[in-house]
Write a protein that holds these residues in place. Structure first.
Motif, PDB file in Angstrom:
ATOM      1  N   GLN A  43       0.857  -1.190   0.000  1.00  0.00           N
ATOM      2  CA  GLN A  43       0.000   0.000   0.000  1.00  0.00           C
ATOM      3  C   GLN A  43       0.899   1.249   0.000  1.00  0.00           C
ATOM      4  N   PRO A  44       0.599   2.253  -0.839  1.00  0.00           N
ATOM      5  CA  PRO A  44       1.430   3.462  -0.880  1.00  0.00           C
ATOM      6  C   PRO A  44       1.639   4.099   0.497  1.00  0.00           C
ATOM      7  N   TYR A  45       0.612   4.087   1.343  1.00  0.00           N
ATOM      8  CA  TYR A  45       0.765   4.663   2.677  1.00  0.00           C
ATOM      9  C   TYR A  45       1.864   3.939   3.461  1.00  0.00           C
ATOM     10  N   ILE A  46       1.892   2.607   3.345  1.00  0.00           N
ATOM     11  CA  ILE A  46       2.906   1.823   4.064  1.00  0.00           C
ATOM     12  C   ILE A  46       4.302   2.077   3.480  1.00  0.00           C
ATOM     13  N   VAL A  47       4.386   2.197   2.152  1.00  0.00           N
ATOM     14  CA  VAL A  47       5.669   2.555   1.527  1.00  0.00           C
ATOM     15  C   VAL A  47       6.149   3.897   2.078  1.00  0.00           C
ATOM     16  N   ALA A  48       5.217   4.842   2.207  1.00  0.00           N
ATOM     17  CA  ALA A  48       5.564   6.179   2.710  1.00  0.00           C
ATOM     18  C   ALA A  48       6.004   6.121   4.169  1.00  0.00           C
ATOM     19  N   VAL A  49       5.287   5.360   4.991  1.00  0.00           N
ATOM     20  CA  VAL A  49       5.643   5.236   6.413  1.00  0.00           C
ATOM     21  C   VAL A  49       7.022   4.578   6.552  1.00  0.00           C
ATOM     22  N   MET A  50       7.235   3.497   5.806  1.00  0.00           N
ATOM     23  CA  MET A  50       8.510   2.773   5.919  1.00  0.00           C
ATOM     24  C   MET A  50       9.671   3.636   5.425  1.00  0.00           C
ATOM     25  N   THR A  51       9.445   4.332   4.311  1.00  0.00           N
ATOM     26  CA  THR A  51      10.513   5.164   3.748  1.00  0.00           C
ATOM     27  C   THR A  51      10.821   6.315   4.698  1.00  0.00           C
ATOM     28  N   SER A  52       9.800   6.901   5.305  1.00  0.00           N
ATOM     29  CA  SER A  52      10.012   7.986   6.267  1.00  0.00           C
ATOM     30  C   SER A  52      10.792   7.473   7.478  1.00  0.00           C
ATOM     31  N   ALA A  53      10.362   6.328   8.008  1.00  0.00           N
ATOM     32  CA  ALA A  53      10.999   5.783   9.214  1.00  0.00           C
ATOM     33  C   ALA A  53      12.441   5.348   8.945  1.00  0.00           C
ATOM     34  N   LEU A  54      12.748   5.070   7.691  1.00  0.00           N
ATOM     35  CA  LEU A  54      14.101   4.645   7.325  1.00  0.00           C
ATOM     36  C   LEU A  54      15.076   5.817   7.385  1.00  0.00           C
ATOM     37  N   ASP A  55      14.548   7.034   7.177  1.00  0.00           N
ATOM     38  CA  ASP A  55      15.353   8.246   7.338  1.00  0.00           C
ATOM     39  C   ASP A  55      16.654   8.198   6.520  1.00  0.00           C
ATOM     40  N   VAL A  56      16.509   8.050   5.212  1.00  0.00           N
ATOM     41  CA  VAL A  56      17.686   7.904   4.330  1.00  0.00           C
ATOM     42  C   VAL A  56      18.162   9.255   3.813  1.00  0.00           C
ATOM     43  N   ASN A  57      19.411   9.317   3.420  1.00  0.00           N
ATOM     44  CA  ASN A  57      19.877  10.486   2.678  1.00  0.00           C
ATOM     45  C   ASN A  57      20.695  10.032   1.464  1.00  0.00           C
ATOM     46  N   ASP A  58      21.078  10.997   0.638  1.00  0.00           N
ATOM     47  CA  ASP A  58      21.662  10.650  -0.665  1.00  0.00           C
ATOM     48  C   ASP A  58      23.109  10.153  -0.592  1.00  0.00           C
ATOM     49  N   ARG A  59      23.667  10.055   0.611  1.00  0.00           N
ATOM     50  CA  ARG A  59      25.005   9.468   0.749  1.00  0.00           C
ATOM     51  C   ARG A  59      24.947   7.999   1.185  1.00  0.00           C
ATOM     52  N   MET A  60      23.744   7.510   1.462  1.00  0.00           N
ATOM     53  CA  MET A  60      23.632   6.169   2.053  1.00  0.00           C
ATOM     54  C   MET A  60      23.380   5.078   1.034  1.00  0.00           C
ATOM     55  N   LYS A  61      23.877   3.877   1.349  1.00  0.00           N
ATOM     56  CA  LYS A  61      23.416   2.700   0.616  1.00  0.00           C
ATOM     57  C   LYS A  61      22.395   1.978   1.484  1.00  0.00           C
ATOM     58  N   VAL A  62      21.393   1.430   0.816  1.00  0.00           N
ATOM     59  CA  VAL A  62      20.273   0.789   1.513  1.00  0.00           C
ATOM     60  C   VAL A  62      20.152  -0.648   1.024  1.00  0.00           C
ATOM     61  N   LEU A  63      19.952  -1.576   1.954  1.00  0.00           N
ATOM     62  CA  LEU A  63      19.663  -2.962   1.596  1.00  0.00           C
ATOM     63  C   LEU A  63      18.162  -3.189   1.719  1.00  0.00           C
ATOM     64  N   GLU A  64      17.539  -3.686   0.641  1.00  0.00           N
ATOM     65  CA  GLU A  64      16.127  -4.058   0.692  1.00  0.00           C
ATOM     66  C   GLU A  64      15.995  -5.566   0.538  1.00  0.00           C
ATOM     67  N   ILE A  65      15.195  -6.188   1.400  1.00  0.00           N
ATOM     68  CA  ILE A  65      14.891  -7.613   1.263  1.00  0.00           C
ATOM     69  C   ILE A  65      13.458  -7.743   0.753  1.00  0.00           C
ATOM     70  N   GLY A  66      13.288  -8.412  -0.390  1.00  0.00           N
ATOM     71  CA  GLY A  66      11.959  -8.584  -0.994  1.00  0.00           C
ATOM     72  C   GLY A  66      11.705  -7.545  -2.081  1.00  0.00           C
ATOM     73  N   THR A  67      12.379  -7.703  -3.231  1.00  0.00           N
ATOM     74  CA  THR A  67      12.239  -6.746  -4.340  1.00  0.00           C
ATOM     75  C   THR A  67      10.798  -6.685  -4.834  1.00  0.00           C
ATOM     76  N   GLY A  68      10.154  -7.840  -4.956  1.00  0.00           N
ATOM     77  CA  GLY A  68       8.768  -7.905  -5.437  1.00  0.00           C
ATOM     78  C   GLY A  68       8.622  -7.217  -6.778  1.00  0.00           C
ATOM     79  N   SER A  69       7.734  -6.237  -6.841  1.00  0.00           N
ATOM     80  CA  SER A  69       7.515  -5.490  -8.089  1.00  0.00           C
ATOM     81  C   SER A  69       8.676  -4.539  -8.395  1.00  0.00           C
ATOM     82  N   GLY A  70       9.444  -4.183  -7.375  1.00  0.00           N
ATOM     83  CA  GLY A  70      10.516  -3.200  -7.545  1.00  0.00           C
ATOM     84  C   GLY A  70      10.096  -1.787  -7.161  1.00  0.00           C
ATOM     85  N   TYR A  71       8.832  -1.632  -6.762  1.00  0.00           N
ATOM     86  CA  TYR A  71       8.318  -0.276  -6.491  1.00  0.00           C
ATOM     87  C   TYR A  71       9.025   0.406  -5.313  1.00  0.00           C
TER      88      TYR A  71
END
Ligand code: SAH
Length: 202
Positions: free
Chosen positions: A50-78
């Motif tokens: 759900q887009p809301y959950i993507v938004a919540v997770m992305t916000s809580a991840l608190d990333v910036n443009d210098r970071m590398k991120v590991l994602e588990i579960g590519t799924g659709s790639g969205y």
């Protein structure tokens, strides 16, 4: 999408989501629902969150443009595509070859050259690239996988759904400190289960 009304305030996250055409990541049959705030089925019995959950997770991840991120579960790639707009590089792992191939095609078509993907059992993480300042898991495990805790950098953040059944899962934020791990619940969620091993769908 009404993510602002739902309480998502991080403008960088909102604009990263706006830049990703979600209709390209859903099955043709569901294209008319691509911008509704709901999870949708994808191949292999999996779901695009759900887009809301993507938004919540992305916000809580608190990333910036210098970071590398590991994602588990590519799924659709969205989710990886959204993160690609916010961080230096996304490393994403999927256990279904067919889902991975399809997602990789989307990354190329959308010129997301900072996504590196591979087939594998994500519960093992991506040891060659560890440690990661940020880790996001989009399939639910009963416990945080040990390998992922190990590959989280000190000072790092991991966001993941924890719970054994669909009706009993919480989205959790784990912070790694000098002395250990701090865990905070974010909200109840319903993710597909994390399954061990690589799937054999060709
Ligand atoms: N982030 C995805 C969500 C996909 S659903 C998106 O934006 O569309 C979760 C995905 O996790 C599924 O594709 C499922 O196959 C995958 N998955 C489950 N267990 C896994 C594991 N052990 N390793 C890698 N991927 C896994």
């Amino acid at each position: 999408m009404e993510l602002r009304q739902e309480g998502i305030t991080d403008t960088r996250v909102l604009s990263a989501i706006e830049r990703v055409p979600r209709d390209r990541f859903v099955l043709p049959h569901f294209e008319d629902q691509a911008y509704a705030n709901t999870a949708l089925p994808i191949e292999q019995g999996q779901t695009i969150s759900q887009p809301y959950i993507v938004a919540v997770m992305t916000s809580a991840l608190d990333v910036n443009d210098r970071m590398k991120v590991l994602e588990i579960g590519t799924g659709s790639g969205y989710q990886a595509a959204v993160l690609a707009n916010l961080c230096r590089r996304v490393y994403t792992v999927e256990r279904y070859p067919s889902l991975l191939r399809k997602a990789e095609k989307k990354f190329l078509e959308l010129n997301l050259h900072n996504v590196t993907s591979r087939l594998g059992d994500g519960s093992n993480g991506w040891p060659e690239q560890a440690p990661f300042p940020r880790i996001i898991v989009t399939a639910a495990a009963e416990e945080p996988p040990q390998a992922l805790l190990k590959q989280l950098a000190v000072g790092g953040i991991m966001i993941l759904p924890i719970g054994s059944t669909l009706s009993n899962q919480d989205l959790v934020q784990i912070r790694r400190t000098d002395s250990g791990f701090e865990l905070a619940k974010i909200l109840p969620v319903r993710f597909v289960p994390m399954v061990l091993g690589v799937a054999g769908d060709g």
